[in-house]
Design a protein around this motif. Structure first.
Motif, mmCIF file in Angstrom:
data_model
loop_
_atom_site.group_PDB
_atom_site.id
_atom_site.type_symbol
_atom_site.label_atom_id
_atom_site.label_comp_id
_atom_site.label_asym_id
_atom_site.label_seq_id
_atom_site.Cartn_x
_atom_site.Cartn_y
_atom_site.Cartn_z
ATOM 1 N N THR A 1 -3.775 1.477 -3.067
ATOM 2 C CA THR A 1 -4.500 2.046 -1.935
ATOM 3 C C THR A 1 -5.026 0.985 -0.964
ATOM 4 O O THR A 1 -5.451 1.325 0.132
ATOM 5 C CB THR A 1 -5.670 2.917 -2.421
ATOM 6 O OG1 THR A 1 -6.302 2.287 -3.538
ATOM 7 C CG2 THR A 1 -5.169 4.275 -2.879
ATOM 8 N N ALA A 2 -5.022 -0.280 -1.343
ATOM 9 C CA ALA A 2 -5.451 -1.321 -0.407
ATOM 10 C C ALA A 2 -4.919 -2.668 -0.884
ATOM 11 O O ALA A 2 -4.607 -2.858 -2.068
ATOM 12 C CB ALA A 2 -6.973 -1.373 -0.288
ATOM 13 N N GLU B 1 3.698 3.714 -5.698
ATOM 14 C CA GLU B 1 3.245 4.596 -6.776
ATOM 15 C C GLU B 1 3.495 3.932 -8.120
ATOM 16 O O GLU B 1 4.546 3.339 -8.351
ATOM 17 C CB GLU B 1 4.012 5.918 -6.728
ATOM 18 C CG GLU B 1 3.837 6.608 -5.390
ATOM 19 C CD GLU B 1 3.463 8.064 -5.528
ATOM 20 O OE1 GLU B 1 3.833 8.680 -6.548
ATOM 21 O OE2 GLU B 1 2.786 8.566 -4.612
ATOM 22 N N THR C 1 -10.829 3.587 -9.557
ATOM 23 C CA THR C 1 -10.161 2.530 -8.806
ATOM 24 C C THR C 1 -10.339 1.226 -9.557
ATOM 25 O O THR C 1 -11.271 1.062 -10.356
ATOM 26 C CB THR C 1 -10.772 2.340 -7.397
ATOM 27 O OG1 THR C 1 -12.154 1.993 -7.542
ATOM 28 C CG2 THR C 1 -10.634 3.597 -6.557
ATOM 29 N N THR D 1 -10.859 9.691 -13.009
ATOM 30 C CA THR D 1 -10.356 9.209 -11.724
ATOM 31 C C THR D 1 -11.052 7.877 -11.488
ATOM 32 O O THR D 1 -12.187 7.671 -11.934
ATOM 33 C CB THR D 1 -10.696 10.157 -10.558
ATOM 34 O OG1 THR D 1 -12.090 10.480 -10.633
ATOM 35 C CG2 THR D 1 -9.895 11.440 -10.632
ATOM 36 N N SER E 1 -1.677 4.877 -7.498
ATOM 37 C CA SER E 1 -0.984 4.308 -6.346
ATOM 38 C C SER E 1 -1.815 3.167 -5.774
ATOM 39 O O SER E 1 -3.025 3.089 -5.987
ATOM 40 C CB SER E 1 -0.734 5.383 -5.284
ATOM 41 O OG SER E 1 -1.962 5.862 -4.805
ATOM 42 N N VAL F 1 0.860 -1.183 0.000
ATOM 43 C CA VAL F 1 0.000 0.000 0.000
ATOM 44 C C VAL F 1 0.898 1.234 0.000
ATOM 45 O O VAL F 1 1.882 1.290 0.731
ATOM 46 C CB VAL F 1 -0.929 -0.013 1.235
ATOM 47 C CG1 VAL F 1 -1.688 1.304 1.345
ATOM 48 C CG2 VAL F 1 -1.894 -1.177 1.136
ATOM 49 N N GLY F 2 0.593 2.176 -0.847
ATOM 50 C CA GLY F 2 1.407 3.384 -0.961
ATOM 51 C C GLY F 2 2.334 3.352 -2.166
ATOM 52 O O GLY F 2 2.862 4.385 -2.580
ATOM 53 N N GLU G 1 -5.918 -3.092 -4.517
ATOM 54 C CA GLU G 1 -6.716 -1.995 -5.067
ATOM 55 C C GLU G 1 -5.783 -0.861 -5.483
ATOM 56 O O GLU G 1 -4.899 -0.460 -4.732
ATOM 57 C CB GLU G 1 -7.703 -1.473 -4.023
ATOM 58 C CG GLU G 1 -8.586 -0.359 -4.567
ATOM 59 C CD GLU G 1 -9.296 0.422 -3.464
ATOM 60 O OE1 GLU G 1 -10.509 0.192 -3.280
ATOM 61 O OE2 GLU G 1 -8.638 1.244 -2.788
ATOM 62 N N VAL G 2 -5.982 -0.386 -6.680
ATOM 63 C CA VAL G 2 -5.189 0.735 -7.194
ATOM 64 C C VAL G 2 -6.142 1.895 -7.481
ATOM 65 O O VAL G 2 -7.199 1.704 -8.088
ATOM 66 C CB VAL G 2 -4.458 0.338 -8.499
ATOM 67 C CG1 VAL G 2 -3.726 1.546 -9.093
ATOM 68 C CG2 VAL G 2 -3.485 -0.800 -8.250
ATOM 69 N N SER G 3 -5.759 3.085 -7.007
ATOM 70 C CA SER G 3 -6.503 4.296 -7.370
ATOM 71 C C SER G 3 -5.689 5.023 -8.418
ATOM 72 O O SER G 3 -4.472 5.090 -8.323
ATOM 73 C CB SER G 3 -6.683 5.204 -6.155
ATOM 74 O OG SER G 3 -7.448 4.534 -5.187
#
Lengths: 392, 469
Positions: free
Chosen positions: B433-434, B343, B461, B459, B431, B340-341, B445-447
């Motif tokens: 995100t989960a 990029e 997910t 935008t 990035s 998570v985080g 999960e990618v946002s």
């Protein structure tokens, strides 16, 4: 290379106008006032002056200043290139003229309405585009909006931060030191107005990573220095500030403010060249220097200057600064007049005058037991530096 | 009845529109089963090189064991194609659209698309979609105009009744010409004629550089005697002393060596904040340039860049750089390799008219606003603009190029903002995100966001299943 003029000359007089934001006077009027004040400070009748040195961006020709001062004959007159980078260069050239016998008493000066008339901070956006090399060189940056001195310096700053882990707070600490000294200097624009690191961090971006409080002032005013031999200076009114050495430097692949094409851009090799000359010819080292005027048009380039002069290792200026060594009780208090951020921006010459006061013992922020003072000139341009010492 | 309605009339109108909410229309069967030519056409136009969609050998080694369709194609299969639309009186959504058209809300843009994939589609799957009207909004003022959002949900089954996926879809039906004053991005003075950038001056020593830029070449001075490269150019080789100087045409690939973001003072020729970079070319020399198509906070020393040439005067172009498209990841990330985080690398998508038109057609979307400039202008648009299936398709390509070919999309949810008009560039960023386990699968999960010069175009997910080693 030996710089035969080491310890030969001295700064015998200093003079300045008030530093303002709107002088309401011509720069010529201020140039003459500052030169007269320097002569009066030394107790020398101005007509004895027979040499004048100024530096590019000066718009007050020495012949007109001489005419206004009542000087009949000049046997040395010169213009040193590269603006603020020549602040110590004018003193070096004065030393050369005096050592060679071309002149006995030399005035160095800078006068401008740099706030109310022509603001350097606006950069070269209106620069006419000719085909000469000096104009063509701007083609590699101006079409992309890199048009101001702040932006030219910021490019070095980002890389320096990347390689050495310095932060904008480290730049801010330089600004805080300058403003702390300015706060107790009645002659400074920012007299009684110190700032905190938080103020710095809250100031607006000019060109990231530079904030407003990383940038020097724009000032109306004039500063003059009177240089003669150390021997003659003894007969004048003030304690001489002996010029232990003064040197200029241009290094490999040098460009005007934009030497971005060298193998590394985190150092200032032309300042390193000055440091080498000063130390070799004066016999002094960083350990012999108690206080310094470190050219501060923009705070980020103070850091590599400390490294080039050996006050700390490469990349470690941030630690030196974080340890508080530039402040009042530090190892190397710098810019005790408030620097160009706190006192005034007279293209470096007002800093040299402060160096003279530190030798005389007359600074409002006097450092104890000063034997030698370092002063540096504008960075990123071809530059210069000098060392002032107590008379022997 | 395109005049302004009273509040009572509006209430009555919305009630009329909402009468059919909750009911479903007639199932629509795709004209063709899932087939290789349509997949190939989609992949070509989207520049999606995932071999699982086109290469039987690679596909046989993959998680589906055979060729599959790109998941984002889900609703392309049942698109009607370039044939006259017949409004089905039984279809509640069509009925609402017709009522809105009649009332003057003739403008249409898709705003949301949320796919859920129960399984990937294989060659021969023959889809039937059934649309349910889910919601009709009150009248809303939007940037595009005053209108109503209409939300539908479509369930997709194949010929065997397998439930393969579903789509939540929202469009805005609006009155053209009732939008808020269009913002054109940046904060430049609206309406004021912008002066050109400072014009590069040149002489005999430097002319080759600007002549090159004019024809799309980044030329670097080269000593013809010893091969030494230098920029800015000189008159004599500093390495060997030769005055026999020529040039090489650089690849345009480079990395960001340093950068600044200029805020003050503001020169009217530029948009601020202004990204200015010092780029080190792969040939070894550096040059000052602009970094376009990325936000100031996306600049990082070392980021890969690619040159392009921006015309600044009738006879002058200057070399500038944008983030380079990262190479497609040929292996697939394992769950352990993702945190998570993390990029995703930036990915620029230059918006050529060819991209906008070819992707619209590849997704079987023949709405004229996506390929016919005259009609687009007539319907209140500034130009043709990208269709939502393409926004989904390009988002999926971006994610899959990072995650690798075997990553399995569980869903893809996007929301549209600023339209993608030709000659702009959309830069994708994202990035992680989960990360979690669900039904024995490792789900990531990618946002993500696709930003053009006007703001975020898309935008969204996505949830991916990644296999362990």
């Amino acid at each position: 290379m030996s710089l035969n003029y080491a310890y030969h000359s001295a700064i015998a007089g200093i003079g300045a106008t008030p530093f303002t934001k709107d002088s309401g006077r011509t720069p010529m009027d201020q140039a003459v006032e500052a030169c007269l004040a320097a002569c009066e400070d030394a107790g020398l009748p101005p007509e004895k002056v027979n040499g004048m040195v100024t530096y590019s961006a000066e718009q007050n020709p020495e012949i007109e200043v001489a005419r206004n001062l009542g000087i009949d004959e000049l046997t040395h007159f010169s213009m040193v290139h590269h603006g603020g980078g020549a602040a110590c260069g004018v003193v070096a050239v004065a030393c050369q003229a005096i050592y060679s016998g071309a002149a006995d008493y030399v005035l160095c000066y800078r006068a401008f309405n740099e706030r109310s008339w022509h603001r350097f901070g606006a950069g070269v956006q209106d620069r006419p585009a000719g085909a000469e090399a000096s104009e063509v060189s701007f083609s590699w940056s101006s079409p992309f909006g890199l048009v101001t001195p702040a932006s030219w310096v910021a490019m070095f700053a980002t890389r320096y931060m990347h390689e050495y882990g310095a932060t904008t707070e480290d730049f801010g600490r330089v600004s805080v030191v300058d403003r702390d000294f300015a706060a107790t200097n009645p002659y400074a624009h920012f007299f009684q107005r110190p700032i905190t690191l938080e103020d710095h961090q809250n100031s607006r971006w000019i060109v990231e990573p530079l904030r407003l409080l990383d940038c020097c002032q724009e000032t109306d005013g004039a500063q003059a220095l009177l240089v003669t031999t150390a021997e003659r200076a003894k007969d004048l009114k003030q304690k001489p500030a002996v010029i232990a050495s003064a040197a200029q430097g241009v290094a490999e692949d040098q460009h005007m403010m934009r030497s971005y094409y060298r193998e590394t851009i985190t150092g200032i090799p032309e300042m390193g060249l000055c440091a080498r000359q000063l130390y070799e010819t004066s016999g002094l080292s960083a350990d012999d220097i108690q206080t310094a005027i470190i050219y501060d048009h923009f705070t980020p380039l103070v850091l590599p200057q400390l490294e080039e002069f050996g006050f700390c290792e490469r990349g470690e200026a941030k630690d030196f600064i974080r340890d508080g060594h530039l402040g009042r009780d530090g190892r190397l208090p710098i810019n005790t007049n408030g620097g160009q951020l706190g006192e005034a921006y007279i293209h470096g010459l007002n800093g040299i005058a402060e160096g003279v006061r530190q030798i005389r013992g007359t600074s409002v922020n006097q450092i104890d037991n000063v034997d030698n003072v370092l002063a540096t000139a504008g960075t990123a341009v071809p530059t210069s530096a000098l060392l002032l010492s107590q008379p022997r | 009845m395109s005049e302004v309605m009273t509040d009572e009339q509006k209430e009555a109108f919305v009630a009329k529109l909402r009468k059919e909410v909750g009911s479903t229309g007639t199932p629509t069967t795709a004209r063709d089963p899932v087939n290789q030519p349509m997949i190939r056409h989609w992949c070509d136009s989207m520049e999606d090189a995932n071999p699982l969609y086109v290469d039987p050998d690679a596909a046989s080694q993959g998680p589906h064991s055979e060729i599959v369709a790109p998941p984002a194609m889900l609703n392309a299969w049942t698109m009607v194609g370039n044939v006259p639309r017949v409004n089905d009186p039984q279809d509640p959504a069509s009925g609402v659209y017709a009522k809105l058209d009649e009332a003057g809300y003739v403008g249409v843009v898709a705003t949301n698309s949320e796919h859920v994939y129960h399984r990937y589609l294989k060659l021969g799957d023959h889809l039937t979609g059934t649309v349910k009207l889910v919601d009709v909004s009150e009248e809303k003022q939007t940037a595009l105009g005053i209108g109503h959002f209409v939300t539908t949900e479509t369930e997709y089954l194949n010929q065997h009744g397998d439930h393969v996926g579903s789509m939540f879809f929202r469009i805005l039906k609006f009155r053209p010409g009732t939008g808020r004053t269009a913002s054109t991005g940046g904060d430049s003075d609206s309406g004021a004629e912008r002066p050109p950038r400072p014009r590069p001056s040149r002489n005999q020593d430097t002319d080759f550089f600007w002549q090159g830029s004019r024809v799309g070449e980044l030329r670097i001075q080269k000593c013809l005697n010893c091969g030494y490269l230098q920029h800015p150019p000189g008159t004599r080789c500093p390495a060997c002393g030769s005055t026999d100087m020529g040039y090489v045409t650089a690849s345009g690939k480079g990395a960001l060596y340093s950068y600044v973001v200029s805020h003050h003072p503001r020169v009217p020729s530029f948009d601020y904040p202004l990204n200015i970079g010092l780029v080190e070319l792969e040939e070894g020399v550096r040059l000052v340039t602009n970094i376009t198509d990325c936000d100031a906070d996306q600049l990082k020393v070392g980021m890969p860049l690619q040159a392009w040439h921006m015309q600044t005067h009738e006879d002058v172009s200057i070399p500038v750089f944008r983030p380079a498209r990262a190479p497609r990841n040929p292996s697939t990330l394992t769950p352990d390799e993702v945190s998570v985080g993390d990029e995703l690398p930036l990915c620029p998508i230059p918006l050529t008219p060819t991209l906008i038109v070819s992707t619209a057609i590849a997704s079987r979307d023949y709405q004229d606003v996506h390929h016919d400039r005259d009609m687009a202008l007539k319907k209140g648009s500034e130009d043709i603009f990208m269709n939502i299936l393409t926004s989904s398709g390009l988002s999926a390509r971006y994610i899959s190029d990072w995650a690798g070919p075997d990553a399995v999309f569980k869903n893809l949810k996007i929301r549209l903002g600023a339209p993608n008009y030709p000659y702009d560039c959309m830069t994708m960023s994202g990035s992680v995100t989960a990360k979690r386990e669900s039904d024995g699968e490792d789900i990531v999960e990618v946002s993500f966001r696709g930003q053009n010069s006007r703001g975020p175009h898309v935008t969204g997910t996505v949830e991916l299943a990644l296999a362990r080693k």
